[in-house]
Design a protein around this motif. Structure first.
Motif, PDB file in Angstrom:
ATOM      1  N   ALA A 125       0.861  -1.278  -0.182  1.00  0.00           N
ATOM      2  CA  ALA A 125      -0.073  -0.067  -0.029  1.00  0.00           C
ATOM      3  C   ALA A 125       1.067   1.281   0.128  1.00  0.00           C
ATOM      4  O   ALA A 125       0.678   2.218  -0.528  1.00  0.00           O
ATOM      5  CB  ALA A 125      -0.886  -0.048   1.325  1.00  0.00           C
ATOM      6  N   ARG A 126       2.230   1.249   0.485  1.00  0.00           N
ATOM      7  CA  ARG A 126       2.816   2.341   0.669  1.00  0.00           C
ATOM      8  C   ARG A 126       3.816   2.567  -0.281  1.00  0.00           C
ATOM      9  O   ARG A 126       4.208   3.598  -0.954  1.00  0.00           O
ATOM     10  CB  ARG A 126       3.934   2.298   2.145  1.00  0.00           C
ATOM     11  N   SER A 127       4.361   1.436  -0.890  1.00  0.00           N
ATOM     12  CA  SER A 127       5.599   1.522  -2.095  1.00  0.00           C
ATOM     13  C   SER A 127       5.403   0.565  -2.893  1.00  0.00           C
ATOM     14  O   SER A 127       6.507   0.361  -3.799  1.00  0.00           O
ATOM     15  CB  SER A 127       6.574   1.675  -1.396  1.00  0.00           C
ATOM     16  N   GLY A 128       4.525  -0.103  -2.924  1.00  0.00           N
ATOM     17  CA  GLY A 128       4.369  -1.286  -4.305  1.00  0.00           C
ATOM     18  C   GLY A 128       4.203  -0.658  -5.565  1.00  0.00           C
ATOM     19  O   GLY A 128       3.603   0.451  -5.724  1.00  0.00           O
ATOM     20  N   TYR A 129       4.819  -1.194  -6.478  1.00  0.00           N
ATOM     21  CA  TYR A 129       4.486  -0.797  -7.792  1.00  0.00           C
ATOM     22  C   TYR A 129       3.361  -1.087  -8.573  1.00  0.00           C
ATOM     23  O   TYR A 129       2.851  -2.196  -8.683  1.00  0.00           O
ATOM     24  CB  TYR A 129       5.898  -1.373  -9.025  1.00  0.00           C
ATOM     25  N   ILE A 130       2.780   0.120  -8.741  1.00  0.00           N
ATOM     26  CA  ILE A 130       1.205   0.031  -8.973  1.00  0.00           C
ATOM     27  C   ILE A 130       1.254  -0.359 -10.602  1.00  0.00           C
ATOM     28  O   ILE A 130       1.657   0.281 -11.553  1.00  0.00           O
ATOM     29  CB  ILE A 130       0.601   1.189  -8.682  1.00  0.00           C
ATOM     30  N   THR A 131       0.545  -1.474 -11.072  1.00  0.00           N
ATOM     31  CA  THR A 131       0.351  -1.919 -12.287  1.00  0.00           C
ATOM     32  C   THR A 131      -1.426  -1.505 -12.843  1.00  0.00           C
ATOM     33  O   THR A 131      -1.271  -1.565 -13.995  1.00  0.00           O
ATOM     34  CB  THR A 131       0.597  -3.425 -12.692  1.00  0.00           C
ATOM     35  N   ALA A 132      -2.155  -1.481 -12.118  1.00  0.00           N
ATOM     36  CA  ALA A 132      -3.506  -1.008 -12.305  1.00  0.00           C
ATOM     37  C   ALA A 132      -4.239  -0.431 -11.211  1.00  0.00           C
ATOM     38  O   ALA A 132      -3.860  -0.907  -9.939  1.00  0.00           O
ATOM     39  CB  ALA A 132      -4.021  -2.163 -12.982  1.00  0.00           C
ATOM     40  N   CYS A 133      -5.237   0.314 -11.490  1.00  0.00           N
ATOM     41  CA  CYS A 133      -6.031   0.727 -10.203  1.00  0.00           C
ATOM     42  C   CYS A 133      -7.583   1.070 -10.942  1.00  0.00           C
ATOM     43  O   CYS A 133      -7.525   1.569 -12.445  1.00  0.00           O
ATOM     44  CB  CYS A 133      -5.714   2.077  -9.603  1.00  0.00           C
ATOM     45  N   ALA A 134      -8.581   0.757  -9.934  1.00  0.00           N
ATOM     46  CA  ALA A 134      -9.962   1.057 -10.666  1.00  0.00           C
ATOM     47  C   ALA A 134     -10.795   1.115  -9.448  1.00  0.00           C
ATOM     48  O   ALA A 134     -10.670   0.400  -8.593  1.00  0.00           O
ATOM     49  CB  ALA A 134     -10.336  -0.149 -11.704  1.00  0.00           C
ATOM     50  N   LEU A 135     -11.985   1.919  -9.705  1.00  0.00           N
ATOM     51  CA  LEU A 135     -13.064   2.003  -8.854  1.00  0.00           C
ATOM     52  C   LEU A 135     -13.856   0.951  -8.994  1.00  0.00           C
ATOM     53  O   LEU A 135     -14.022   0.567 -10.142  1.00  0.00           O
ATOM     54  CB  LEU A 135     -13.941   3.259  -8.797  1.00  0.00           C
ATOM     55  N   GLU A 136     -14.521   0.240  -8.035  1.00  0.00           N
ATOM     56  CA  GLU A 136     -15.364  -0.997  -8.300  1.00  0.00           C
ATOM     57  C   GLU A 136     -16.628  -0.726  -7.297  1.00  0.00           C
ATOM     58  O   GLU A 136     -16.398   0.143  -6.622  1.00  0.00           O
ATOM     59  CB  GLU A 136     -14.529  -2.116  -7.947  1.00  0.00           C
ATOM     60  N   GLU A 137     -17.536  -1.743  -7.516  1.00  0.00           N
ATOM     61  CA  GLU A 137     -18.823  -1.798  -6.725  1.00  0.00           C
ATOM     62  C   GLU A 137     -19.387  -0.339  -6.642  1.00  0.00           C
ATOM     63  O   GLU A 137     -19.611   0.538  -5.755  1.00  0.00           O
ATOM     64  CB  GLU A 137     -18.577  -2.115  -5.410  1.00  0.00           C
ATOM     65  N   ASP A 138     -19.550   0.258  -8.319  1.00  0.00           N
ATOM     66  CA  ASP A 138     -20.134   1.572  -8.341  1.00  0.00           C
ATOM     67  C   ASP A 138     -19.513   2.616  -7.479  1.00  0.00           C
ATOM     68  O   ASP A 138     -19.901   3.738  -6.865  1.00  0.00           O
ATOM     69  CB  ASP A 138     -21.663   1.630  -7.768  1.00  0.00           C
ATOM     70  N   GLY A 139     -18.243   2.624  -7.465  1.00  0.00           N
ATOM     71  CA  GLY A 139     -17.393   3.599  -6.856  1.00  0.00           C
ATOM     72  C   GLY A 139     -17.019   3.625  -5.353  1.00  0.00           C
ATOM     73  O   GLY A 139     -16.549   4.575  -4.869  1.00  0.00           O
ATOM     74  N   ALA A 140     -17.744   2.444  -4.833  1.00  0.00           N
ATOM     75  CA  ALA A 140     -17.481   2.517  -3.334  1.00  0.00           C
ATOM     76  C   ALA A 140     -16.091   1.914  -2.657  1.00  0.00           C
ATOM     77  O   ALA A 140     -15.681   2.056  -1.594  1.00  0.00           O
ATOM     78  CB  ALA A 140     -18.615   1.763  -2.829  1.00  0.00           C
ATOM     79  N   VAL A 141     -15.544   1.070  -3.652  1.00  0.00           N
ATOM     80  CA  VAL A 141     -14.096   0.681  -3.564  1.00  0.00           C
ATOM     81  C   VAL A 141     -13.216   0.912  -4.515  1.00  0.00           C
ATOM     82  O   VAL A 141     -13.352   0.721  -5.610  1.00  0.00           O
ATOM     83  CB  VAL A 141     -14.340  -1.195  -3.531  1.00  0.00           C
ATOM     84  N   LEU A 142     -11.809   1.126  -4.136  1.00  0.00           N
ATOM     85  CA  LEU A 142     -10.807   1.270  -4.966  1.00  0.00           C
ATOM     86  C   LEU A 142     -10.028   0.024  -4.964  1.00  0.00           C
ATOM     87  O   LEU A 142      -9.575  -0.264  -3.923  1.00  0.00           O
ATOM     88  CB  LEU A 142     -10.026   2.489  -4.573  1.00  0.00           C
ATOM     89  N   ARG A 143      -9.649  -0.615  -6.148  1.00  0.00           N
ATOM     90  CA  ARG A 143      -8.731  -1.645  -6.169  1.00  0.00           C
ATOM     91  C   ARG A 143      -7.430  -1.004  -6.701  1.00  0.00           C
ATOM     92  O   ARG A 143      -7.556  -0.542  -7.770  1.00  0.00           O
ATOM     93  CB  ARG A 143      -9.380  -2.781  -7.238  1.00  0.00           C
ATOM     94  N   VAL A 144      -6.341  -1.641  -6.105  1.00  0.00           N
ATOM     95  CA  VAL A 144      -5.078  -1.434  -6.674  1.00  0.00           C
ATOM     96  C   VAL A 144      -4.256  -2.411  -6.858  1.00  0.00           C
ATOM     97  O   VAL A 144      -4.065  -3.317  -5.800  1.00  0.00           O
ATOM     98  CB  VAL A 144      -4.310  -0.166  -5.572  1.00  0.00           C
ATOM     99  N   ASP A 145      -3.564  -2.783  -7.945  1.00  0.00           N
ATOM    100  CA  ASP A 145      -2.914  -3.914  -8.367  1.00  0.00           C
ATOM    101  C   ASP A 145      -1.450  -3.531  -8.162  1.00  0.00           C
ATOM    102  O   ASP A 145      -1.115  -2.535  -8.936  1.00  0.00           O
ATOM    103  CB  ASP A 145      -3.214  -4.765  -9.586  1.00  0.00           C
ATOM    104  N   CYS A 146      -0.493  -4.352  -7.672  1.00  0.00           N
ATOM    105  CA  CYS A 146       0.773  -4.121  -7.455  1.00  0.00           C
ATOM    106  C   CYS A 146       1.401  -5.369  -8.079  1.00  0.00           C
ATOM    107  O   CYS A 146       1.110  -6.535  -7.744  1.00  0.00           O
ATOM    108  CB  CYS A 146       1.368  -3.786  -6.198  1.00  0.00           C
TER     109      CYS A 146
END
Length: 193
Positions: A125-146
């Motif tokens: 969460a602090r320093s992972g290399y982010i490969t993708a990010c997207a809002l899910e569940e009608d904008g209630a949740v943010l998914r971040v892939d590292c």
């Protein structure tokens, strides 16, 4: 100054790698959350951790307390290990029970264990290399892939994090190895300080 430099570097990487979902809204939220987690001195939560070893699956529940460079995990389930604590500080990992402590070593070549999963997710969460990010569940949740910036999707170690879009609390994290989910953490009562 170091936190500022890391934040600027991660901001640049994040802007270059995000772009799924609601575009700029998800990217901006990911930047905000990354900055908040970089600035955190500690956090507390309850975590349900599922470790999948292929032939065996184990589920643990624990209280998590992170303060500075130390992480303290107190197991509450299963009942056979309730009260066992894990104390991690830098390279040192200790299991403690009733005043006795024992050093634990890695179970695989990367050193990932159910005990080290929570600190690994917080570090992503602090320093992972982010490969993708997207809002899910009608904008209630943010998914971040590292993941590994030079790796291919589905190979090596990959982390997926879900944050509550309103409170920015970490709600879930997964760690996969070569496309197989080995760790699932579901968080509740997450607070940062």
């Amino acid at each position: 100054m170091r936190k500022y430099l890391i934040c600027v570097l991660m901001t640049t990487l994040l802007l270059a790698s995000c772009g799924q979902g609601r575009g700029n809204e998800g990217e901006e939220l990911a930047l905000t959350i990354r900055g908040e987690y970089l600035a955190m001195d500690g956090c507390a939560a309850r975590a349900a951790v599922t470790a999948d070893y292929g032939q065996r699956v184990y589920r643990y529940e624990m209280a998590v307390a992170v303060s500075g460079g130390e992480t303290l995990l107190t197991l509450s389930a299963p009942e056979t290990v309730a009260g066992l604590t894990a104390r991690m500080s830098g390279e040192e990992n200790l299991l403690e029970f009733d005043g006795i402590s024992v050093e634990t070593g890695p179970l695989d070549e990367d050193g990932l264990t159910p005990v080290s999963a929570v600190p690994a997710l917080l570090e992503a969460a602090r320093s992972g290399y982010i490969t993708a990010c997207a809002l899910e569940e009608d904008g209630a949740v943010l998914r971040v892939d590292c993941g590994d910036p030079a790796g291919s999707p589905g190979t090596g170690a990959e982390t997926a994090l879900w944050f509550d879009a309103a409170t920015h609390a970490l709600t879930r994290g997964e760690i996969s190895t070569d496309g197989f989910r080995v760790i699932l953490c579901e968080f509740s009562e997450f607070t940062g300080n």
